[in-house]
Enzyme design. Structure first.
Site, PDB file in Angstrom:
ATOM      1  N   GLY A  20       0.830  -1.208   0.000  1.00  0.00           N
ATOM      2  CA  GLY A  20       0.000   0.000   0.000  1.00  0.00           C
ATOM      3  C   GLY A  20       0.861   1.254   0.000  1.00  0.00           C
ATOM      4  O   GLY A  20       2.095   1.181   0.100  1.00  0.00           O
ATOM      5  N   ASP A  40       2.384  -9.189   2.392  1.00  0.00           N
ATOM      6  CA  ASP A  40       1.308  -8.603   1.599  1.00  0.00           C
ATOM      7  C   ASP A  40       0.150  -9.594   1.508  1.00  0.00           C
ATOM      8  O   ASP A  40       0.185 -10.679   2.097  1.00  0.00           O
ATOM      9  CB  ASP A  40       1.820  -8.174   0.222  1.00  0.00           C
ATOM     10  CG  ASP A  40       2.395  -9.357  -0.550  1.00  0.00           C
ATOM     11  OD1 ASP A  40       1.947 -10.498  -0.314  1.00  0.00           O
ATOM     12  OD2 ASP A  40       3.298  -9.142  -1.377  1.00  0.00           O
ATOM     13  N   ALA A  69      -5.419  -2.182   4.871  1.00  0.00           N
ATOM     14  CA  ALA A  69      -6.800  -1.777   5.155  1.00  0.00           C
ATOM     15  C   ALA A  69      -7.597  -1.831   3.870  1.00  0.00           C
ATOM     16  O   ALA A  69      -7.031  -1.781   2.772  1.00  0.00           O
ATOM     17  CB  ALA A  69      -6.840  -0.352   5.717  1.00  0.00           C
ATOM     18  N   TYR A 108      -3.368   1.895  12.044  1.00  0.00           N
ATOM     19  CA  TYR A 108      -3.746   3.223  11.551  1.00  0.00           C
ATOM     20  C   TYR A 108      -5.262   3.293  11.390  1.00  0.00           C
ATOM     21  O   TYR A 108      -5.896   2.330  10.942  1.00  0.00           O
ATOM     22  CB  TYR A 108      -3.056   3.521  10.211  1.00  0.00           C
ATOM     23  CG  TYR A 108      -1.551   3.472  10.358  1.00  0.00           C
ATOM     24  CD1 TYR A 108      -0.838   4.606  10.741  1.00  0.00           C
ATOM     25  CD2 TYR A 108      -0.863   2.268  10.193  1.00  0.00           C
ATOM     26  CE1 TYR A 108       0.537   4.545  10.926  1.00  0.00           C
ATOM     27  CE2 TYR A 108       0.509   2.199  10.381  1.00  0.00           C
ATOM     28  CZ  TYR A 108       1.199   3.340  10.744  1.00  0.00           C
ATOM     29  OH  TYR A 108       2.552   3.276  10.951  1.00  0.00           O
ATOM     30  N   TYR A 134     -17.129   2.625   5.453  1.00  0.00           N
ATOM     31  CA  TYR A 134     -15.674   2.553   5.698  1.00  0.00           C
ATOM     32  C   TYR A 134     -15.372   3.045   7.125  1.00  0.00           C
ATOM     33  O   TYR A 134     -14.671   2.372   7.889  1.00  0.00           O
ATOM     34  CB  TYR A 134     -14.952   3.403   4.646  1.00  0.00           C
ATOM     35  CG  TYR A 134     -13.503   3.717   4.965  1.00  0.00           C
ATOM     36  CD1 TYR A 134     -12.507   2.751   4.849  1.00  0.00           C
ATOM     37  CD2 TYR A 134     -13.124   5.004   5.368  1.00  0.00           C
ATOM     38  CE1 TYR A 134     -11.186   3.050   5.133  1.00  0.00           C
ATOM     39  CE2 TYR A 134     -11.799   5.310   5.648  1.00  0.00           C
ATOM     40  CZ  TYR A 134     -10.835   4.331   5.527  1.00  0.00           C
ATOM     41  OH  TYR A 134      -9.527   4.623   5.816  1.00  0.00           O
ATOM     42  N   LYS A 138     -13.771   0.979  10.300  1.00  0.00           N
ATOM     43  CA  LYS A 138     -12.515   1.406  10.938  1.00  0.00           C
ATOM     44  C   LYS A 138     -12.749   1.655  12.431  1.00  0.00           C
ATOM     45  O   LYS A 138     -11.888   1.320  13.258  1.00  0.00           O
ATOM     46  CB  LYS A 138     -11.965   2.666  10.262  1.00  0.00           C
ATOM     47  CG  LYS A 138     -11.485   2.473   8.824  1.00  0.00           C
ATOM     48  CD  LYS A 138     -10.259   1.574   8.693  1.00  0.00           C
ATOM     49  CE  LYS A 138      -8.985   2.209   9.199  1.00  0.00           C
ATOM     50  NZ  LYS A 138      -7.786   1.355   8.929  1.00  0.00           N
TER      51      LYS A 138
HETATM   52  N1  LIG Z   1      -5.790   6.794   2.076  1.00  0.00           N
HETATM   53  C1  LIG Z   1      -6.281   7.702   2.900  1.00  0.00           C
HETATM   54  O1  LIG Z   1      -6.627   8.830   2.492  1.00  0.00           O
HETATM   55  C2  LIG Z   1      -6.394   7.417   4.376  1.00  0.00           C
HETATM   56  C3  LIG Z   1      -6.978   8.393   5.215  1.00  0.00           C
HETATM   57  C4  LIG Z   1      -7.062   8.130   6.584  1.00  0.00           C
HETATM   58  C5  LIG Z   1      -6.576   6.943   7.092  1.00  0.00           C
HETATM   59  N2  LIG Z   1      -6.033   6.010   6.253  1.00  0.00           N
HETATM   60  C6  LIG Z   1      -5.555   4.755   6.834  1.00  0.00           C
HETATM   61  O2  LIG Z   1      -4.146   4.691   6.623  1.00  0.00           O
HETATM   62  C7  LIG Z   1      -3.747   3.322   6.490  1.00  0.00           C
HETATM   63  C8  LIG Z   1      -2.922   3.150   5.224  1.00  0.00           C
HETATM   64  O3  LIG Z   1      -3.722   3.509   4.107  1.00  0.00           O
HETATM   65  P1  LIG Z   1      -3.155   3.575   2.622  1.00  0.00           P
HETATM   66  O4  LIG Z   1      -3.695   4.798   2.006  1.00  0.00           O
HETATM   67  O5  LIG Z   1      -1.671   3.305   2.625  1.00  0.00           O
HETATM   68  O6  LIG Z   1      -3.914   2.314   1.980  1.00  0.00           O
HETATM   69  P2  LIG Z   1      -3.724   1.659   0.534  1.00  0.00           P
HETATM   70  O7  LIG Z   1      -2.701   2.379  -0.267  1.00  0.00           O
HETATM   71  O8  LIG Z   1      -5.095   1.478  -0.024  1.00  0.00           O
HETATM   72  O9  LIG Z   1      -3.099   0.238   0.893  1.00  0.00           O
HETATM   73  C9  LIG Z   1      -3.878  -0.716   1.529  1.00  0.00           C
HETATM   74  C10 LIG Z   1      -3.068  -1.958   1.751  1.00  0.00           C
HETATM   75  O10 LIG Z   1      -3.938  -2.924   2.339  1.00  0.00           O
HETATM   76  C11 LIG Z   1      -3.801  -4.122   1.597  1.00  0.00           C
HETATM   77  N3  LIG Z   1      -5.017  -4.897   1.627  1.00  0.00           N
HETATM   78  C12 LIG Z   1      -6.267  -4.545   1.208  1.00  0.00           C
HETATM   79  N4  LIG Z   1      -7.101  -5.583   1.336  1.00  0.00           N
HETATM   80  C13 LIG Z   1      -6.374  -6.609   1.852  1.00  0.00           C
HETATM   81  C14 LIG Z   1      -6.663  -7.939   2.194  1.00  0.00           C
HETATM   82  N5  LIG Z   1      -7.894  -8.490   2.016  1.00  0.00           N
HETATM   83  N6  LIG Z   1      -5.674  -8.720   2.723  1.00  0.00           N
HETATM   84  C15 LIG Z   1      -4.428  -8.207   2.896  1.00  0.00           C
HETATM   85  N7  LIG Z   1      -4.081  -6.962   2.563  1.00  0.00           N
HETATM   86  C16 LIG Z   1      -5.052  -6.170   2.050  1.00  0.00           C
HETATM   87  C17 LIG Z   1      -3.511  -3.681   0.174  1.00  0.00           C
HETATM   88  O11 LIG Z   1      -2.993  -4.773  -0.544  1.00  0.00           O
HETATM   89  P3  LIG Z   1      -3.098  -4.869  -2.152  1.00  0.00           P
HETATM   90  O12 LIG Z   1      -1.964  -4.012  -2.678  1.00  0.00           O
HETATM   91  O13 LIG Z   1      -2.931  -6.310  -2.438  1.00  0.00           O
HETATM   92  O14 LIG Z   1      -4.449  -4.328  -2.536  1.00  0.00           O
HETATM   93  C18 LIG Z   1      -2.495  -2.576   0.463  1.00  0.00           C
HETATM   94  O15 LIG Z   1      -1.222  -3.122   0.732  1.00  0.00           O
HETATM   95  C19 LIG Z   1      -5.046   2.504   6.518  1.00  0.00           C
HETATM   96  O16 LIG Z   1      -5.269   2.026   7.809  1.00  0.00           O
HETATM   97  C20 LIG Z   1      -6.122   3.517   6.156  1.00  0.00           C
HETATM   98  O17 LIG Z   1      -7.387   3.159   6.674  1.00  0.00           O
HETATM   99  C21 LIG Z   1      -5.913   6.230   4.910  1.00  0.00           C
END
Ligand SMILES: NC(=O)c1ccc[n+]([C@@H]2O[C@H](COP(=O)([O-])OP(=O)(O)OC[C@H]3O[C@@H](n4cnc5c(N)ncnc54)[C@H](OP(=O)(O)O)[C@@H]3O)[C@@H](O)[C@H]2O)c1
Length: 310
Positions: A20, A40, A69, A108, A134, A138
């Site tokens: 991610g 992963d 996530a 997170y 979502y 969370k």
């Molecule tokens: N993005 C935002 O704007 C945002 C805002 C607030 C908080 N957050 C939090 O910050 C954290 C990091 O977010 P991010 O933006 O880095 O997320 P991201 O880029 O969407 O990455 C999500 C990761 O989770 C993995 N994943 C999803 N489904 C899965 C499953 N069934 N089994 C195992 N792995 C799985 C994905 O793997 P694949 O590559 O295989 O899909 C990827 O490695 C999360 O907790 C998120 O809720 C994010």
């Protein structure tokens, strides 16, 4: 007899979600700290949380960092059960596994646990009231980790972006190549937060933990975002102003619109601002200004482009 300081980090760091945007930024920083097992979805699918306990037991980590996530906010409205398994079931199982093994669990969470009706920045003690599926999943994940009784840190963050993955910055740069004018929501306020800020703060914290700067009463939720705030429109304006200088990219005309003018399957909070004072007061960790982080990510993109072009 001289006192022998035991290192609380005897096992490896287990990083989940290494593909991610946050996980990929964390990966090299955690490797600098010590032995890190980066996993992963192909090794551990969170859609099947029952596999988690055995997976963790075999690897005997001292610290578990969960960057995985289900983050597709609009899709979560229709795929709620998958989102719940990944965002609540898996963290619950990780929390139980961490408690059994004594590992510290770093997780997170999101500003979307709040409904956005508060007029000032949210504190950790404010009640959650998510507006969308979502956010609900969370919030359930946060509660499950706290109930598990493990040593834990839940870092709530907002508007995450980096030079890779699916995020607002890269969407803006892509749309600017396709359109002359973009309509951007101007009534949601929050803090754009770079994965570099989150990864550095997490790594700083783990170093402190390894030095023994920890007591179990520090377990809990901490707000962790870049400093300052803006609207999505303000973020877009800053992106194009800086991107034309750093990347030489063209700037489209921007038109501010309201949330009501941009309907989406999932409702979003109007106020996403998180007060990060508890993080600073407890761990001495201060976050950079969001504009500074934006410059850093744009320079990383520029370096990447010049390598690709070369
Ligand atoms: N993005 C935002 O704007 C945002 C805002 C607030 C908080 N957050 C939090 O910050 C954290 C990091 O977010 P991010 O933006 O880095 O997320 P991201 O880029 O969407 O990455 C999500 C990761 O989770 C993995 N994943 C999803 N489904 C899965 C499953 N069934 N089994 C195992 N792995 C799985 C994905 O793997 P694949 O590559 O295989 O899909 C990827 O490695 C999360 O907790 C998120 O809720 C994010």
């Amino acid at each position: 007899m001289p006192s022998v300081r035991t290192n609380p980090l005897q096992g490896p760091i287990l990083l989940l979600g290494s593909t991610g945007q946050l996980g990929a930024t964390l990966n090299p920083l955690l490797h600098e700290i010590g032995e890190t097992i980066a996993t992963d979805r192909s090794l551990l699918d969170f859609a099947n949380p029952e596999k988690i306990s055995g997976f963790v037991r075999e690897r005997k980590p001292s610290v578990i960092v969960n960057a995985a996530a289900y983050t597709a906010v609009d899709k979560a409205e229709s795929e709620t059960e998958v989102a719940r398994a990944v965002n609540a079931g898996a963290p619950a199982a990780l929390g139980r596994a961490a408690r059994e093994s004594g590992a510290l669990f770093i997780h997170y969470s999101t500003d979307y646990v709040f409904d956005g009706s508060k007029s000032s920045a949210y504190r950790e003690s404010d009640p959650v009231n998510p507006l969308n599926a979502y956010g609900r999943t969370k919030a359930e994940g946060e509660a499950a980790i706290q109930i598990s009784g493990c040593k834990h840190l839940i870092f709530r963050t907002s508007w995450v972006y980096s030079e890779r993955g699916a995020n607002f910055l890269l969407t803006m740069l892509r749309l600017a190549r396709q359109r002359d004018e973009l309509r951007i929501v101007n009534d949601q306020i929050g803090a754009p937060t770079s994965t570099h800020s989150l990864a550095r703060a997490t790594a700083d914290f783990i170093r402190k933990y390894m030095r023994g700067e920890w007591s179990d009463d520090k377990s809990g939720i901490y707000h962790m975002t870049d400093t300052g705030s803006t609207t999505w429109f303000g973020f877009a304006a800053a992106i194009f102003q800086r991107a034309s200088r750093i990347l030489g990219s063209r700037a489209p005309r921007l038109r501010p619109i309201t949330t009501a003018e941009y309907p989406t399957p999932a409702r979003r909070p109007l106020n996403s601002r998180l007060n990060c004072e508890k993080l600073r007061a407890t761990f001495g960790i201060s976050m950079p200004r969001w504009e500074h982080s934006l410059d850093e990510v744009l320079h990383a993109l520029a370096a990447h482009e010049s390598v690709s072009a070369g």
